[in-house]
Design a protein around this motif. Sequence first.
Motif, PDB file in Angstrom:
ATOM      1  N   VAL A  68      -7.028   5.068   4.795  1.00 49.30           N
ATOM      2  CA  VAL A  68      -6.402   3.800   4.462  1.00 49.30           C
ATOM      3  C   VAL A  68      -7.144   2.612   5.064  1.00 49.30           C
ATOM      4  O   VAL A  68      -6.956   1.468   4.656  1.00 49.30           O
ATOM      5  CB  VAL A  68      -4.924   3.797   4.934  1.00 49.30           C
TER       6      VAL A  68
ATOM      7  N   LEU B 120       0.816  -1.210   0.000  1.00 49.19           N
ATOM      8  CA  LEU B 120       0.000   0.000   0.000  1.00 49.19           C
ATOM      9  C   LEU B 120       0.849   1.259   0.000  1.00 49.19           C
ATOM     10  O   LEU B 120       0.394   2.313  -0.426  1.00 49.19           O
ATOM     11  CB  LEU B 120      -0.935   0.003   1.210  1.00 49.19           C
TER      12      LEU B 120
ATOM     13  N   HIS C 246      -8.800  -0.114   2.815  1.00 50.05           N
ATOM     14  CA  HIS C 246      -7.828  -0.978   2.141  1.00 50.05           C
ATOM     15  C   HIS C 246      -7.284  -2.033   3.104  1.00 50.05           C
ATOM     16  O   HIS C 246      -7.044  -3.178   2.722  1.00 50.05           O
ATOM     17  CB  HIS C 246      -6.685  -0.132   1.587  1.00 50.05           C
TER      18      HIS C 246
ATOM     19  N   LEU D 159      -4.387   7.243  -1.179  1.00 53.31           N
ATOM     20  CA  LEU D 159      -4.514   6.851   0.216  1.00 53.31           C
ATOM     21  C   LEU D 159      -4.402   8.021   1.186  1.00 53.31           C
ATOM     22  O   LEU D 159      -4.629   7.861   2.380  1.00 53.31           O
ATOM     23  CB  LEU D 159      -3.430   5.814   0.569  1.00 53.31           C
TER      24      LEU D 159
ATOM     25  N   GLN E 208      -9.800  -4.793   3.502  1.00 50.29           N
ATOM     26  CA  GLN E 208      -9.757  -5.702   2.361  1.00 50.29           C
ATOM     27  C   GLN E 208      -8.605  -6.686   2.486  1.00 50.29           C
ATOM     28  O   GLN E 208      -8.750  -7.879   2.178  1.00 50.29           O
ATOM     29  CB  GLN E 208      -9.640  -4.899   1.067  1.00 50.29           C
TER      30      GLN E 208
END
Length: 400
Positions: free
Chosen positions: A354, A93, A357, A101, A360
């Motif tokens: 963030v 990331l 994400h 982000l 996930q």
Amino acid sequence: MKIYTWESLKEFQQRDCKQKLIVIEGKVYDVTKFMHKHPGGAKLLGAYAGEDATDAWVALHNDKELVENRPARISDAYASWPSRPLVRAAAVLHQVPAPVLGIRVGRCAAAMAVRPAHLDCTASGPAAVHRQAQAGWAQHDYGHLSVFNSRRLNHIGHELVVGHMKGASSHWWNFRHFLHHSKPNVVGADPDINVPYLFLLGDKMPQEWGKRRRGFMPYNWQHDYFWLLGPPMLLPLYFHYENIYFIFKRGDWRDFVWTLSFFLKFFFYVFNHFFPSWLATFGFYICLCATWIALVFVACTQMSHIPMDIDRDQRREPPECRRRLINDWFTGHLNYQIEHHLFPTMPRHSYPLVQPHVKQLCARHGIPYVEKPLSTALADIIRSLKKSGELWLEAYQMPG
């Protein structure tokens, strides 16, 4: 160059071993001399002696090209130690463009916390408490190098804010806080759980201490006296003692001057303008200016760590529980504990961006992402303390 196997590196994990080797991305480094110059402290590198420090190195350094050649590389490891999937995946990331982000979002907000009005932490009543709390979040940003691109500017900002505005040593904060990030919930390494003479945490340590008849507290009652000896004593008493002890033990006179400047400014100004005695001034400082930070420390960090597994050194995932306890403002966004441990150099205002994400990633790797309300989080910490106390009492009462 000698090729090390993981088996041969185990000898460097012994405390009496003078040579300290660590592994980063499959490369073996000798940090014996460098560890005493390390900004995060020698103890942090020593905690990874003979181990793979890749995950901590990736998470805690946002200028890897600058720092990767500081220690001496001496070899390659024979086989790589598989990294934790969530930490490794989360590292990807960092490669996503910043606007997506919001990794850089919040730097201006963090810098704004040190505007001239906040340099004056001598207002009375709620204003003083608010400024002290906001200064605490600002020093956290500087300490994690998340305000400026320059490491040096971040360090200077950290000394100013944590020293002149909070009355603490920047080096003490670094050594303590980065150990916590590198070895969360590891007995003997994480200073945030190193409170055995007051509280026994987890499942294993209470049984060990009970069998050996160690300690002097009635640990089976620790869930009752936690709110009496925990938050009220943490920052006002213990942190002040530890901070002063650290400064004088190391002879860190620059941090001493910063710390002294805060107390001279605060006490002389407040005493001369608002209170009739030194005792009343001191009471104001302890009861108001220290309590907010202590409550948030317990609410955001201890409730996310104490109910989890606490043991000797193991490879483990970061804290799995995020507690949105009161609101982002009150906690300085430190209620996002998963995000903070995965991205310690990310500005705290970016954690809400963030978070989807990270959820996930957790779902993809089958790792629980737990969110709890305040009431459940409070109950969890009390239940955990009660369970640990019962384990201690059971072990203590076992015959010989």
